[in-house]
Design an enzyme around this catalytic site. Sequence first.
Site, PDB file in Angstrom:
ATOM      1  N   SER A 179      39.216  41.252  39.795  1.00 27.47           N
ATOM      2  CA  SER A 179      39.714  42.621  39.464  1.00 27.47           C
ATOM      3  C   SER A 179      38.457  43.322  39.829  1.00 27.47           C
ATOM      4  O   SER A 179      36.650  43.018  40.004  1.00 27.47           O
ATOM      5  CB  SER A 179      40.047  42.465  37.827  1.00 27.47           C
ATOM      6  N   TYR A 226      36.798  40.536  29.750  1.00 30.37           N
ATOM      7  CA  TYR A 226      37.379  40.597  30.355  1.00 30.37           C
ATOM      8  C   TYR A 226      36.344  40.839  31.899  1.00 30.37           C
ATOM      9  O   TYR A 226      36.326  40.006  32.992  1.00 30.37           O
ATOM     10  CB  TYR A 226      38.549  41.880  30.768  1.00 30.37           C
TER      11      TYR A 226
HETATM   12  N1  LIG Z   1      46.864  45.633  36.209  1.00 26.57           N
HETATM   13  C1  LIG Z   1      46.478  45.661  36.231  1.00 26.57           C
HETATM   14  O1  LIG Z   1      45.596  47.298  36.082  1.00 26.57           O
HETATM   15  C2  LIG Z   1      45.183  44.819  37.367  1.00 26.57           C
HETATM   16  C3  LIG Z   1      44.007  45.055  37.421  1.00 26.57           C
HETATM   17  C4  LIG Z   1      42.746  43.551  37.571  1.00 26.57           C
HETATM   18  C5  LIG Z   1      43.601  42.927  37.973  1.00 26.57           C
HETATM   19  N2  LIG Z   1      44.591  42.249  37.214  1.00 26.57           N
HETATM   20  C6  LIG Z   1      44.993  40.987  36.953  1.00 26.57           C
HETATM   21  O2  LIG Z   1      46.403  40.915  38.047  1.00 26.57           O
HETATM   22  C7  LIG Z   1      45.995  39.085  37.759  1.00 26.57           C
HETATM   23  C8  LIG Z   1      48.232  39.490  37.372  1.00 26.57           C
HETATM   24  O3  LIG Z   1      48.051  40.048  36.124  1.00 26.57           O
HETATM   25  P1  LIG Z   1      49.424  41.376  36.313  1.00 26.57           P
HETATM   26  O4  LIG Z   1      48.930  43.075  36.241  1.00 26.57           O
HETATM   27  O5  LIG Z   1      50.183  41.254  36.932  1.00 26.57           O
HETATM   28  O6  LIG Z   1      50.023  41.548  34.979  1.00 26.57           O
HETATM   29  P2  LIG Z   1      50.785  40.921  34.347  1.00 26.57           P
HETATM   30  O7  LIG Z   1      52.725  41.436  34.585  1.00 26.57           O
HETATM   31  O8  LIG Z   1      50.551  40.559  32.360  1.00 26.57           O
HETATM   32  O9  LIG Z   1      51.257  39.336  34.676  1.00 26.57           O
HETATM   33  C9  LIG Z   1      50.096  38.304  33.665  1.00 26.57           C
HETATM   34  C10 LIG Z   1      50.794  36.882  34.235  1.00 26.57           C
HETATM   35  O10 LIG Z   1      49.779  36.089  34.146  1.00 26.57           O
HETATM   36  C11 LIG Z   1      50.818  35.050  33.508  1.00 26.57           C
HETATM   37  N3  LIG Z   1      50.125  34.058  31.965  1.00 26.57           N
HETATM   38  C12 LIG Z   1      49.458  35.128  30.815  1.00 26.57           C
HETATM   39  N4  LIG Z   1      48.731  33.727  30.385  1.00 26.57           N
HETATM   40  C13 LIG Z   1      49.476  32.794  30.876  1.00 26.57           C
HETATM   41  C14 LIG Z   1      48.745  31.210  30.815  1.00 26.57           C
HETATM   42  N5  LIG Z   1      48.318  30.625  29.318  1.00 26.57           N
HETATM   43  N6  LIG Z   1      49.631  30.319  31.321  1.00 26.57           N
HETATM   44  C15 LIG Z   1      49.883  30.283  32.153  1.00 26.57           C
HETATM   45  N7  LIG Z   1      50.415  31.755  32.957  1.00 26.57           N
HETATM   46  C16 LIG Z   1      50.049  33.381  32.152  1.00 26.57           C
HETATM   47  C17 LIG Z   1      51.780  35.565  32.462  1.00 26.57           C
HETATM   48  O11 LIG Z   1      53.157  34.948  32.852  1.00 26.57           O
HETATM   49  P3  LIG Z   1      53.537  34.038  30.879  1.00 26.57           P
HETATM   50  O12 LIG Z   1      53.247  35.371  30.570  1.00 26.57           O
HETATM   51  O13 LIG Z   1      55.263  34.481  31.662  1.00 26.57           O
HETATM   52  O14 LIG Z   1      53.239  32.750  30.966  1.00 26.57           O
HETATM   53  C18 LIG Z   1      52.260  36.677  33.627  1.00 26.57           C
HETATM   54  O15 LIG Z   1      53.368  36.242  34.050  1.00 26.57           O
HETATM   55  C19 LIG Z   1      45.566  39.077  36.725  1.00 26.57           C
HETATM   56  O16 LIG Z   1      44.235  38.279  36.867  1.00 26.57           O
HETATM   57  C20 LIG Z   1      45.021  40.334  36.301  1.00 26.57           C
HETATM   58  O17 LIG Z   1      43.452  40.182  35.472  1.00 26.57           O
HETATM   59  C21 LIG Z   1      45.685  43.200  37.078  1.00 26.57           C
END
Ligand SMILES: NC(=O)c1ccc[n+]([C@@H]2O[C@H](COP(=O)([O-])OP(=O)(O)OC[C@H]3O[C@@H](n4cnc5c(N)ncnc54)[C@H](OP(=O)(O)O)[C@@H]3O)[C@@H](O)[C@H]2O)c1
Length: 250
Positions: free
Chosen positions: A144, A157
Site C-alpha cells: 500500500s 496498518y
Molecule cells: N482498497 C484500497 O484502498 C487499498 C489500498 C492499498 C492496499 N490495499 C490492499 O489490497 C488488498 C486487497 O484489499 P481490497 O481493497 O480488495 O479489499 P477487500 O475487498 O476487503 O478484499 C480483502 C480480501 O481479503 C480477504 N481476507 C481478509 N481476511 C482474510 C483471511 N484471514 N484469510 C483469507 N482472506 C482474507 C477477504 O476475503 P474473505 O473475507 O472472504 O476471507 C477479501 O477477499 C489488501 O491487502 C489491502 O490492504 C487496498
Amino acid sequence: MERELNGRVAVITGASSGIGEATARALAARGASVALLARRVDRVESLADELSGAEGDAKALALEADVTDRASIEEAARRIREELGRADCLINNAGVMLLSPFEQGKVDEWKQMIDVNLTGVLETTDVFLGQLLDGGGDIVNISSVAGRKGIPSSGAYNATKWGINGWSDALRQEMLGTGVRIILVEPGAVATELASHISDEASKKRIDDMSENFDILEAEDIASVIEYSVSVPERVSLTEILIRPTEQPI
Ligand SMILES: NC(=O)c1ccc[n+]([C@@H]2O[C@H](COP(=O)([O-])OP(=O)(O)OC[C@H]3O[C@@H](n4cnc5c(N)ncnc54)[C@H](OP(=O)(O)O)[C@@H]3O)[C@@H](O)[C@H]2O)c1
C-alpha cells in the site's frame, strides 16, 4: 522470453472481493488457470463458476482458506497441485485495514492486521514456495501507499505494510538465480470493501470522504498492473509499483 499467462496457474488470496476478484478476472481472461482463496467460499465458488473455461482450457478452482490458518493454506496448496498443476504465480492480496488512533488501544485489531497482512503473507508464501521454485514464477505482494508513508490513525496498518515492503526486498534478493520474481504493488485509495470493516467512525469517514473529494482507483486499475507485471519478459523485474489516484495527496 515473455511469461505468457496462457497455461500458467495463479493463486490469489482474498479473491472474494475487490482487488483479488478483479485480478482473478484479468488473469483468467488471459488464459491463466486461477485458484481463488478466501473465507467467504460462496463468493469464490460463484466466481469460479463464471471463470471456468472462460478462455481456452483455463480452469478456476474455489478454495475455502484463511491465511491465519496454516492447515487451510496447506490443504489449498495440495488441491491446487493435484487439480490445476504447479502454482507458478502467487498473489498475496488478502488483507484488512482496521484504522483507529493509536491512543484508542484497539489491540485486537492491531493483532488481526499483523496476523492477516504480515504473518499470513509470510506463511502463505512459505507454503507455496516449493511449487514456485520447481520451475520459477512470480510472487506479487499487495502492499500500500501505507507501506511508504506514515498516516495518522493508520500506524498499525502502516507497520504491517512497511513490514511487507522490507520482507519483499529481502526475499527478492534471496530468490536471485531461481527464476522467481518478487513484485511489490503499493496502491493508493481503491474503491473496494476494505474500509467497511473499520470500527472507528472518524477513521472510516476519512476514508469514505476521499471518494467524495477525488476520483479514487477502481480494483480493475490495480488488476491490470498486476496482469502486466507478471507477463513482462523474464529479464524484467517490476520490483516496486506505487499507484495512486491522480489527485491523492499522500
Ligand atoms: N482498497 C484500497 O484502498 C487499498 C489500498 C492499498 C492496499 N490495499 C490492499 O489490497 C488488498 C486487497 O484489499 P481490497 O481493497 O480488495 O479489499 P477487500 O475487498 O476487503 O478484499 C480483502 C480480501 O481479503 C480477504 N481476507 C481478509 N481476511 C482474510 C483471511 N484471514 N484469510 C483469507 N482472506 C482474507 C477477504 O476475503 P474473505 O473475507 O472472504 O476471507 C477479501 O477477499 C489488501 O491487502 C489491502 O490492504 C487496498
